[in-house]
Design a protein around this motif. Structure first.
Motif, mmCIF file in Angstrom:
data_model
loop_
_atom_site.group_PDB
_atom_site.id
_atom_site.type_symbol
_atom_site.label_atom_id
_atom_site.label_comp_id
_atom_site.label_asym_id
_atom_site.label_seq_id
_atom_site.Cartn_x
_atom_site.Cartn_y
_atom_site.Cartn_z
ATOM 1 N N ASP A 28 5.873 57.631 -32.840
ATOM 2 C CA ASP A 28 4.551 57.177 -33.261
ATOM 3 C C ASP A 28 4.619 55.701 -33.638
ATOM 4 N N HIS A 29 5.686 55.328 -34.358
ATOM 5 C CA HIS A 29 5.878 53.924 -34.692
ATOM 6 C C HIS A 29 7.368 53.632 -34.815
ATOM 7 N N LEU A 30 7.739 52.417 -34.399
ATOM 8 C CA LEU A 30 9.132 51.994 -34.463
ATOM 9 C C LEU A 30 9.230 50.655 -35.177
ATOM 10 N N TYR A 31 10.090 50.613 -36.184
ATOM 11 C CA TYR A 31 10.435 49.353 -36.823
ATOM 12 C C TYR A 31 11.732 48.858 -36.192
ATOM 13 N N LEU A 32 11.665 47.712 -35.538
ATOM 14 C CA LEU A 32 12.852 47.129 -34.927
ATOM 15 C C LEU A 32 13.383 46.056 -35.867
ATOM 16 N N ALA A 91 4.643 45.656 -27.567
ATOM 17 C CA ALA A 91 4.221 47.059 -27.745
ATOM 18 C C ALA A 91 3.435 47.229 -29.045
ATOM 19 N N GLU A 92 2.351 47.964 -28.979
ATOM 20 C CA GLU A 92 1.485 48.139 -30.143
ATOM 21 C C GLU A 92 2.125 48.989 -31.231
ATOM 22 N N ASN A 93 3.030 49.868 -30.859
ATOM 23 C CA ASN A 93 3.634 50.762 -31.855
ATOM 24 C C ASN A 93 5.000 50.270 -32.336
ATOM 25 N N VAL A 94 5.316 48.995 -32.078
ATOM 26 C CA VAL A 94 6.586 48.416 -32.513
ATOM 27 C C VAL A 94 6.331 47.269 -33.482
ATOM 28 N N THR A 95 6.964 47.316 -34.640
ATOM 29 C CA THR A 95 6.932 46.217 -35.597
ATOM 30 C C THR A 95 8.300 45.546 -35.594
ATOM 31 N N LEU A 96 8.325 44.287 -35.162
ATOM 32 C CA LEU A 96 9.578 43.541 -35.109
ATOM 33 C C LEU A 96 9.783 42.789 -36.422
ATOM 34 N N LEU A 97 10.922 43.004 -37.037
ATOM 35 C CA LEU A 97 11.298 42.278 -38.248
ATOM 36 C C LEU A 97 12.553 41.471 -37.920
ATOM 37 N N GLU A 98 12.328 40.309 -37.320
ATOM 38 C CA GLU A 98 13.441 39.474 -36.890
ATOM 39 C C GLU A 98 14.057 38.744 -38.074
ATOM 40 N N ASN A 99 15.370 38.712 -38.096
ATOM 41 C CA ASN A 99 16.166 38.076 -39.157
ATOM 42 C C ASN A 99 16.099 38.824 -40.486
ATOM 43 N N TRP A 100 15.502 40.002 -40.501
ATOM 44 C CA TRP A 100 15.549 40.837 -41.701
ATOM 45 C C TRP A 100 16.871 41.605 -41.683
ATOM 46 N N GLN A 101 17.330 41.966 -42.869
ATOM 47 C CA GLN A 101 18.589 42.681 -43.005
ATOM 48 C C GLN A 101 18.383 44.018 -43.711
ATOM 49 N N PRO A 102 19.056 45.089 -43.260
ATOM 50 C CA PRO A 102 19.000 46.349 -43.993
ATOM 51 C C PRO A 102 19.623 46.159 -45.375
#
Length: 302
Positions: A164-168, A187-198
């Motif tokens: 349904d939704h993907l956080y990349l 893609a509408e169901n993808v949120t890209l968090l570039e340079n973020w760290q877990p």
């Protein structure tokens, strides 16, 4: 002197041993365990086991057969492998030396683990390291994937098709400029968090529920997820052959379609090779091919 030495007891090694036995080869399988990564299974909430199609049952049957045939296995770790004239010599942790006319290396590869609080606690309970194995079971759910390399983006694309939704979560820019990277960003169901760290994996007693991530400026977000997929790369166990067998840039063993390496008489199968598919069923097939290739090699020896 054995006909064939098999190093590694995962799906590829077990299958190779079974096929070698059926060809009446004098073979010996050396490994500290039998089954490898196939012994571990992810807990997936809401998924019945009959919905999961994998090679675990095949591996269990092969493992049982090898356990019964105790004369073809040695439960030790090989610490050195070298040429001994036209043959090969392996040395185990206990100092035992084993010589063989041919070798199948099936030592596998380990995933680069997520270095964040809670990641180890929820291993296989919401934190997974093989998107290709489990992505199809997350239809209609929200998931996160950590990674930005080619393997990570392939896994993200597969997840995006069903989730349904993907956080990349892309710790670096990685391969985001590739066609698959651009498709994910659009893609509408993808949120890209570039340079973020877990920053942490949180959950309850049974399962991971949230992935906490941190931006370069210190902002944090808690993502509600059904699973966290970690695709930070693989570390193949090729220490035994470094320096005398052809490896690729990621240190996987380069093999032909018949599992032959650059050294005559040495074969490789499973995730240790550059053909790795991270699937038990693929490793099983490659193990069978390696045993048959070794058999053909031995037939042609003087």
């Amino acid at each position: 002197m054995h006909d064939l030495l098999i190093i590694g007891g995962g799906p590829a090694g077990l299958t190779a041993a079974i096929y070698a036995i059926r060809k009446r080869l004098d073979c010996l399988l050396v490994s500290p365990d039998l089954g490898g990564k196939a012994n571990r299974h992810m807990v997936i909430e809401g998924a019945e086991m009959h919905q999961v199609i994998d090679g675990a049952e095949v591996v269990r049957r092969f493992r049982t057969e090898i356990e019964y045939l105790d004369f073809v296995r040695l439960m030790e770790r090989v610490v050195r492998l070298e040429r001994a004239g036209p043959n090969f010599r392996a040395t185990t942790e206990s100092g035992r030396q084993i010589e063989a006319r041919s070798v199948i290396l099936a030592t596998g590869a380990d995933a680069v683990m997520l270095d964040a609080p809670g990641a180890e606690d929820y291993f296989l309970k919401g934190v997974a390291y093989s998107t290709v194995s489990y992505a199809p079971l997350f239809i209609g759910k929200t998931a996160a994937l950590v990674g930005a390399g080619a393997m990570a983006l392939r896994g993200a694309a597969e997840l995006a098709q069903v989730a349904d939704h993907l956080y990349l979560i892309a710790p670096t820019h990685g391969e985001l400029d590739s066609p698959i990277g651009r498709r994910l960003q659009a893609a509408e169901n993808v949120t890209l968090l570039e340079n973020w760290q877990p920053a942490a994996v949180e959950g309850d007693d049974d399962h991971a529920r949230r992935l906490v991530v941190r931006s370069p400026n210190g902002e944090t977000r808690a993502l509600e997820i059904a699973a966290v997929f970690v695709e930070l790369g693989l570390k193949p166990h090729t220490e035994l052959v470094q320096g005398w067998v052809d490896l690729n840039s990621q240190r996987h063993i380069v093999v032909g379609c018949d599992t032959r390496t650059s050294v005559p008489g040495l074969f490789a199968a499973g995730d240790v090779t550059h053909l790795a598919g991270e699937q038990v069923l693929i490793a099983i097939g490659e193990g069978a091919k390696a045993a048959l290739a070794a058999y053909e090699y031995l037939l042609r020896l003087d």
